[in-house]
Design a protein around this motif. Structure first.
Motif, PDB file in Angstrom:
ATOM      1  N   GLU A 255      44.144  38.811  38.364  1.00  0.00           N
ATOM      2  CA  GLU A 255      42.834  39.344  38.159  1.00  0.00           C
ATOM      3  C   GLU A 255      42.261  40.067  39.466  1.00  0.00           C
ATOM      4  O   GLU A 255      41.893  40.925  39.516  1.00  0.00           O
ATOM      5  CB  GLU A 255      41.852  38.427  37.845  1.00  0.00           C
ATOM      6  N   GLY A 256      42.700  39.311  40.489  1.00  0.00           N
ATOM      7  CA  GLY A 256      42.489  39.778  42.220  1.00  0.00           C
ATOM      8  C   GLY A 256      43.051  41.079  42.336  1.00  0.00           C
ATOM      9  O   GLY A 256      42.366  41.792  43.018  1.00  0.00           O
TER      10      GLY A 256
ATOM     11  N   LYS B 281      43.243  32.410  44.952  1.00  0.00           N
ATOM     12  CA  LYS B 281      43.435  33.607  43.689  1.00  0.00           C
ATOM     13  C   LYS B 281      42.688  32.822  42.668  1.00  0.00           C
ATOM     14  O   LYS B 281      42.550  31.496  42.401  1.00  0.00           O
ATOM     15  CB  LYS B 281      44.851  33.761  43.462  1.00  0.00           C
ATOM     16  N   PRO B 282      41.976  33.756  41.894  1.00  0.00           N
ATOM     17  CA  PRO B 282      41.974  35.051  41.699  1.00  0.00           C
ATOM     18  C   PRO B 282      40.914  35.849  42.724  1.00  0.00           C
ATOM     19  O   PRO B 282      40.607  36.985  42.236  1.00  0.00           O
ATOM     20  CB  PRO B 282      41.451  35.226  40.237  1.00  0.00           C
ATOM     21  N   ASN B 283      40.575  35.324  43.842  1.00  0.00           N
ATOM     22  CA  ASN B 283      39.569  35.840  44.797  1.00  0.00           C
ATOM     23  C   ASN B 283      40.276  37.156  45.292  1.00  0.00           C
ATOM     24  O   ASN B 283      41.419  37.169  45.667  1.00  0.00           O
ATOM     25  CB  ASN B 283      39.184  35.125  45.685  1.00  0.00           C
ATOM     26  N   PRO B 284      39.510  38.305  45.090  1.00  0.00           N
ATOM     27  CA  PRO B 284      40.343  39.405  45.344  1.00  0.00           C
ATOM     28  C   PRO B 284      40.460  39.674  47.073  1.00  0.00           C
ATOM     29  O   PRO B 284      41.234  40.815  47.658  1.00  0.00           O
ATOM     30  CB  PRO B 284      39.663  40.868  45.018  1.00  0.00           C
TER      31      PRO B 284
ATOM     32  N   ASP C 117      54.173  36.999  45.316  1.00  0.00           N
ATOM     33  CA  ASP C 117      53.900  35.547  45.270  1.00  0.00           C
ATOM     34  C   ASP C 117      55.123  34.789  45.635  1.00  0.00           C
ATOM     35  O   ASP C 117      55.999  35.706  45.751  1.00  0.00           O
ATOM     36  CB  ASP C 117      53.552  35.322  43.624  1.00  0.00           C
TER      37      ASP C 117
ATOM     38  N   LYS D 284      45.849  33.122  37.157  1.00  0.00           N
ATOM     39  CA  LYS D 284      45.239  33.412  38.239  1.00  0.00           C
ATOM     40  C   LYS D 284      45.756  34.706  39.197  1.00  0.00           C
ATOM     41  O   LYS D 284      45.119  34.943  40.108  1.00  0.00           O
ATOM     42  CB  LYS D 284      45.201  32.030  39.212  1.00  0.00           C
ATOM     43  N   ASP D 285      46.967  34.954  38.728  1.00  0.00           N
ATOM     44  CA  ASP D 285      47.658  36.041  39.724  1.00  0.00           C
ATOM     45  C   ASP D 285      47.194  37.506  39.639  1.00  0.00           C
ATOM     46  O   ASP D 285      47.306  38.149  40.514  1.00  0.00           O
ATOM     47  CB  ASP D 285      49.066  35.768  39.615  1.00  0.00           C
TER      48      ASP D 285
ATOM     49  N   ASP E  39      48.922  30.999  46.862  1.00  0.00           N
ATOM     50  CA  ASP E  39      48.141  30.049  47.011  1.00  0.00           C
ATOM     51  C   ASP E  39      48.937  28.607  47.135  1.00  0.00           C
ATOM     52  O   ASP E  39      49.991  28.604  47.165  1.00  0.00           O
ATOM     53  CB  ASP E  39      47.572  29.934  45.552  1.00  0.00           C
TER      54      ASP E  39
END
Length: 206
Positions: free
Chosen positions: A169-170, A137-140, A9, A166-167, A105
């Motif tokens: 989960e994806g 994020k969190p979309n993988p 990130d 949010k960082d 992001d």
């Protein structure tokens, strides 16, 4: 022996985001020709104000013909930031010999400006700005794209990031190990690290 491949990130991981915020408010002061207005915005930020900083700050500057809030936001997001990598981040990145990536992001102009100001293109092989691919994020999705681009097995990839909300989960959904960076003075420093996720406060701990 298999090497670890790192994805990072940007905000509060490689540098302190509060430095970007201060830089942005200084740019606002210059653009409005009122340094005191930029200083007032920074003071509100230090007090914990988020989201409506410009609206609150302008109350004490009603006598000035300040730009509307959307214009101030545009100045803030498009300014050339005065920021630098944290010393530990620079040491760590410079020592790496494997490919490295970025997943970050945020508004695309601002994130690209940070990437440029930090000089990351020198070291980073594959940056992904989620705003460009429409998968914040969190979309993988960004993690899957990065893993393919870096050409490393998922079990050898680590994602270092700061925001528990949010960082991680994806990364987990993609089979990538997350590590939480919890820097002093980072915006999410008071947020707890999820159970089972390793926490560090400096790259020197890796």
């Amino acid at each position: 022996m298999d090497k670890t491949v790192y994805i990072f990130d940007i905000d509060d991981t490689l540098y302190l985001e509060r430095d970007y915020v201060k830089s942005g408010f200084e740019a606002i002061g210059q653009a409005t020709q009122c340094a005191a207005f930029g200083d007032a915005c920074w003071e509100l930020f230090c007090q914990g104000v988020r989201g409506n900083t410009f609206d609150l700050a302008r109350r004490d500057f009603a006598h000035l013909d300040l730009p509307p809030t959307p214009a101030l936001v545009d100045i803030y997001r498009s300014h050339r930031p005065n920021i630098a990598l944290c010393d530990d981040a620079r040491r760590f990145i410079e020592a790496q010999r494997e490919p490295m990536g970025i997943i970050s992001d945020g508004p695309i102009r601002a994130q690209r400006a940070k990437y440029q100001a930090l000089g990351l293109a020198i070291w980073i092989d594959f940056p992904i700005f989620t705003a460009e691919i429409g998968a914040p994020k969190p979309n993988p999705q960004a993690f899957k794209i990065a893993a393919l681009a870096l050409g490393a097995p998922l079990v050898h990839i680590v994602y270092v990031a700061d925001n528990p909300a949010k960082d991680f989960e994806g990364a987990i959904c993609s089979g990538i190990e997350p590590i939480r960076m919890r820097r002093h003075q980072s915006l999410h420093a008071r947020c707890d690290t999820p159970k089972g996720i390793r926490e560090i406060t400096s790259f020197d701990e890796l």
